[in-house]
Design a protein around this motif. Structure first.
Motif, mmCIF file in Angstrom:
data_model
loop_
_atom_site.group_PDB
_atom_site.id
_atom_site.type_symbol
_atom_site.label_atom_id
_atom_site.label_comp_id
_atom_site.label_asym_id
_atom_site.label_seq_id
_atom_site.Cartn_x
_atom_site.Cartn_y
_atom_site.Cartn_z
ATOM 1 N N MET A 110 -30.227 27.682 -32.700
ATOM 2 C CA MET A 110 -31.499 27.469 -33.396
ATOM 3 C C MET A 110 -31.336 26.364 -34.434
ATOM 4 N N ARG A 111 -32.336 25.490 -34.519
ATOM 5 C CA ARG A 111 -32.343 24.397 -35.489
ATOM 6 C C ARG A 111 -33.004 24.898 -36.776
ATOM 7 N N TYR A 112 -32.292 24.754 -37.913
ATOM 8 C CA TYR A 112 -32.756 25.356 -39.157
ATOM 9 C C TYR A 112 -33.473 24.387 -40.079
ATOM 10 N N ILE A 113 -33.403 23.090 -39.819
ATOM 11 C CA ILE A 113 -34.166 22.113 -40.595
ATOM 12 C C ILE A 113 -34.750 21.084 -39.642
ATOM 13 N N ASP A 114 -35.841 20.479 -40.061
ATOM 14 C CA ASP A 114 -36.480 19.449 -39.246
ATOM 15 C C ASP A 114 -36.082 18.049 -39.692
ATOM 16 N N ASP A 115 -35.291 17.945 -40.769
ATOM 17 C CA ASP A 115 -34.898 16.639 -41.290
ATOM 18 C C ASP A 115 -34.165 15.839 -40.225
ATOM 19 N N ASP A 116 -34.422 14.559 -40.198
ATOM 20 C CA ASP A 116 -33.709 13.646 -39.316
ATOM 21 C C ASP A 116 -32.406 13.255 -39.996
ATOM 22 N N ASP A 143 -26.451 33.642 -39.460
ATOM 23 C CA ASP A 143 -27.194 33.696 -40.715
ATOM 24 C C ASP A 143 -26.483 32.892 -41.800
ATOM 25 N N VAL A 144 -25.168 32.891 -41.787
ATOM 26 C CA VAL A 144 -24.408 32.084 -42.746
ATOM 27 C C VAL A 144 -24.662 30.599 -42.516
ATOM 28 N N ILE A 145 -24.680 30.188 -41.265
ATOM 29 C CA ILE A 145 -24.963 28.782 -40.958
ATOM 30 C C ILE A 145 -26.372 28.428 -41.402
ATOM 31 N N SER A 146 -27.323 29.312 -41.174
ATOM 32 C CA SER A 146 -28.694 29.081 -41.620
ATOM 33 C C SER A 146 -28.746 28.829 -43.122
ATOM 34 N N ALA A 147 -28.045 29.655 -43.899
ATOM 35 C CA ALA A 147 -28.043 29.492 -45.352
ATOM 36 C C ALA A 147 -27.448 28.143 -45.754
ATOM 37 N N ASN A 148 -26.371 27.739 -45.085
ATOM 38 C CA ASN A 148 -25.745 26.452 -45.390
ATOM 39 C C ASN A 148 -26.695 25.288 -45.122
ATOM 40 N N ILE A 149 -27.379 25.336 -44.006
ATOM 41 C CA ILE A 149 -28.269 24.235 -43.651
ATOM 42 C C ILE A 149 -29.449 24.182 -44.606
ATOM 43 N N LYS A 150 -29.995 25.333 -44.960
ATOM 44 C CA LYS A 150 -31.119 25.360 -45.896
ATOM 45 C C LYS A 150 -30.700 24.916 -47.297
ATOM 46 N N ALA A 151 -29.405 24.980 -47.585
ATOM 47 C CA ALA A 151 -28.897 24.548 -48.892
ATOM 48 C C ALA A 151 -28.711 23.035 -48.986
ATOM 49 N N MET A 152 -28.958 22.306 -47.919
ATOM 50 C CA MET A 152 -28.741 20.855 -47.944
ATOM 51 C C MET A 152 -29.701 20.153 -48.893
ATOM 52 N N GLU A 162 -36.020 32.760 -52.333
ATOM 53 C CA GLU A 162 -36.984 31.989 -53.113
ATOM 54 C C GLU A 162 -36.635 30.511 -53.168
ATOM 55 N N VAL A 163 -35.376 30.191 -53.413
ATOM 56 C CA VAL A 163 -34.970 28.794 -53.642
ATOM 57 C C VAL A 163 -34.586 28.091 -52.345
ATOM 58 N N LEU A 164 -33.885 28.789 -51.467
ATOM 59 C CA LEU A 164 -33.401 28.160 -50.228
ATOM 60 C C LEU A 164 -34.303 28.435 -49.027
ATOM 61 N N GLY A 165 -35.177 29.423 -49.143
ATOM 62 C CA GLY A 165 -35.982 29.794 -47.987
ATOM 63 C C GLY A 165 -35.175 30.553 -46.952
ATOM 64 N N TYR A 166 -34.077 31.171 -47.401
ATOM 65 C CA TYR A 166 -33.181 31.892 -46.495
ATOM 66 C C TYR A 166 -33.684 33.307 -46.239
ATOM 67 N N VAL A 167 -33.798 33.670 -44.963
ATOM 68 C CA VAL A 167 -34.138 35.033 -44.563
ATOM 69 C C VAL A 167 -33.199 35.424 -43.428
ATOM 70 N N PRO A 168 -32.358 36.457 -43.607
ATOM 71 C CA PRO A 168 -31.437 36.837 -42.529
ATOM 72 C C PRO A 168 -32.188 37.318 -41.293
ATOM 73 N N ARG A 169 -31.672 36.964 -40.132
ATOM 74 C CA ARG A 169 -32.314 37.329 -38.866
ATOM 75 C C ARG A 169 -31.616 38.483 -38.169
ATOM 76 N N PHE A 170 -30.337 38.724 -38.478
ATOM 77 C CA PHE A 170 -29.523 39.631 -37.679
ATOM 78 C C PHE A 170 -29.212 40.932 -38.423
ATOM 79 N N GLU A 171 -29.733 42.042 -37.913
ATOM 80 C CA GLU A 171 -29.235 43.354 -38.305
ATOM 81 C C GLU A 171 -27.828 43.510 -37.708
#
Length: 336
Positions: A1-7, A237-246, A305-314
């Motif tokens: 899954m792609r977590y940001i749309d930035d080029d 979910d960890v990768i998602s958080a990292n990408i949203k932190a860019m 709130e700040v990163l827009g991070y929401v875990p997907r995996f139970e």
């Protein structure tokens, strides 16, 4: 899954510790989702050097990078000449700093501080000179035995590893006051998932229990394991958080967990369901009472709130997604 749309075309990304568990997963995320980005991996890779506890000093392994097409550099973040070479020969846009002495049982306080804190200061200086946003691995170990839910600002580290990560966070806050780059520290809770096998005995209990079960051994748990709760988080979910932190709304230190505490008994029960086994659990006395976390649960309100991070995996979802890789690693690495 792609977590940001930035080029990220023509962007250059440095991943320290890129042959390790989280670093290698980051590398493949960029390769698969942003193939026009230039990814440079720096890792010390493993040799025969061990810590006093007998564990390897470095867990980086080439097998974590099979299929990676970017640039790979073997080197130690403590090597100032190497960091000067990186500063001179590259222009980084983002730095993901995953390299560390990550063994929580390591006793070498001097090496821990030198590697985790002092070398990080050098990397922060490199990031400032390049104008590169810094995303680095902090840890839930900063909380020690602090009560759940664990919140930033309530730290009580119980080992030198947790102390070193808290020092990194404190250093980051000083740089945030004077820097024009974003700096984001991510406090990982109990991470599990593909590419963790080469962490050896420090790999997650999800993997270790999975391999016990595949060996036909009765899973061995501490007594009252249904009452020992952790915030287990799947690698995606960890990768998602990292990408949203860019490109965050603001710099800061943030928890990366699921905000749900689950037991070690849950792990075994879910694994047995997924693997189709019904082995009898064996319960042994817990020798770590008094120095053992019995409950971790990340407060992720600010992360959302700040990163827009929401875990997907139970936990059920993560183990289901992971189980075929657990089988593969067992067949290719454990049985051989």
């Amino acid at each position: 899954m792609r977590y940001i749309d930035d080029d990220l075309k023509d962007k250059t990304i440095l991943i320290t510790g890129g042959a390790g568990f989280i670093g290698s997963n980051l590398a493949f995320y960029f390769q698969e989702n942003h193939p026009d980005a230039k990814v440079v991996i720096l890792d010390s890779f493993r040799n025969q050097e061990t810590l006093s506890n007998g564990n390897l000093k470095s867990f980086g392994h080439f097998k974590n990078l099979i299929g990676f097409l970017g640039e790979v550099i073997s080197g130690d973040i403590n090597d100032k000449a190497l960091l000067q070479s990186l500063e001179k020969n590259y222009k980084f846009d983002y730095i993901f700093h995953e390299a560390a002495i990550s063994d929580t049982t390591a006793q070498e306080q001097d090496l821990m501080i030198k590697t985790n804190v002092n070398a990080y200061a050098d990397l922060l200086n490199l990031a400032q000179k390049h104008g590169a946003n810094m995303i680095y691995a902090s840890s839930a170990a900063t909380y020690g035995n602090a009560p759940s839910p664990q919140r930033v600002g309530r730290e009580a580290p119980q080992n030198v590893y947790g102390f070193s990560k808290l020092c990194m966070d404190n250093l980051s806050r000083e740089y945030m006051k004077k820097s024009n780059i974003s700096i984001v520290g991510l406090r990982y809770f109990n991470v599990y998932g593909p590419r963790e096998y080469f962490k050896n005995s420090t790999a997650s209990m999800v993997l270790q229990f999975g391999h016990q079960i595949l060996c036909g051994k009765n899973p061995r748990l501490f007594e009252d394991s249904d009452k020992i709760l952790r915030d287990f988080i799947y690698i995606e979910d960890v990768i998602s958080a990292n990408i949203k932190a860019m490109n965050p709304l603001k710099s800061g230190i943030f928890n990366v967990g699921t905000a749900k505490a689950r037991s070690f008994q849950d792990i075994v029960d879910i694994l047995q369901r997924e693997l189709g086994t019904n082995l009898t659990c064996e319960y042994i006395k817990n020798p770590f009472i008094g120095s053992y976390q019995f409950h971790t649960e990340a407060d992720i309100a600010s992360t959302t709130e700040v990163l827009g991070y929401v875990p997907r995996f139970e936990l059920e979802d993560g183990i289901k997604a992971y189980v075929e890789e657990i089988r593969r690693v067992y067949n290719e690495e454990v049985k051989k």
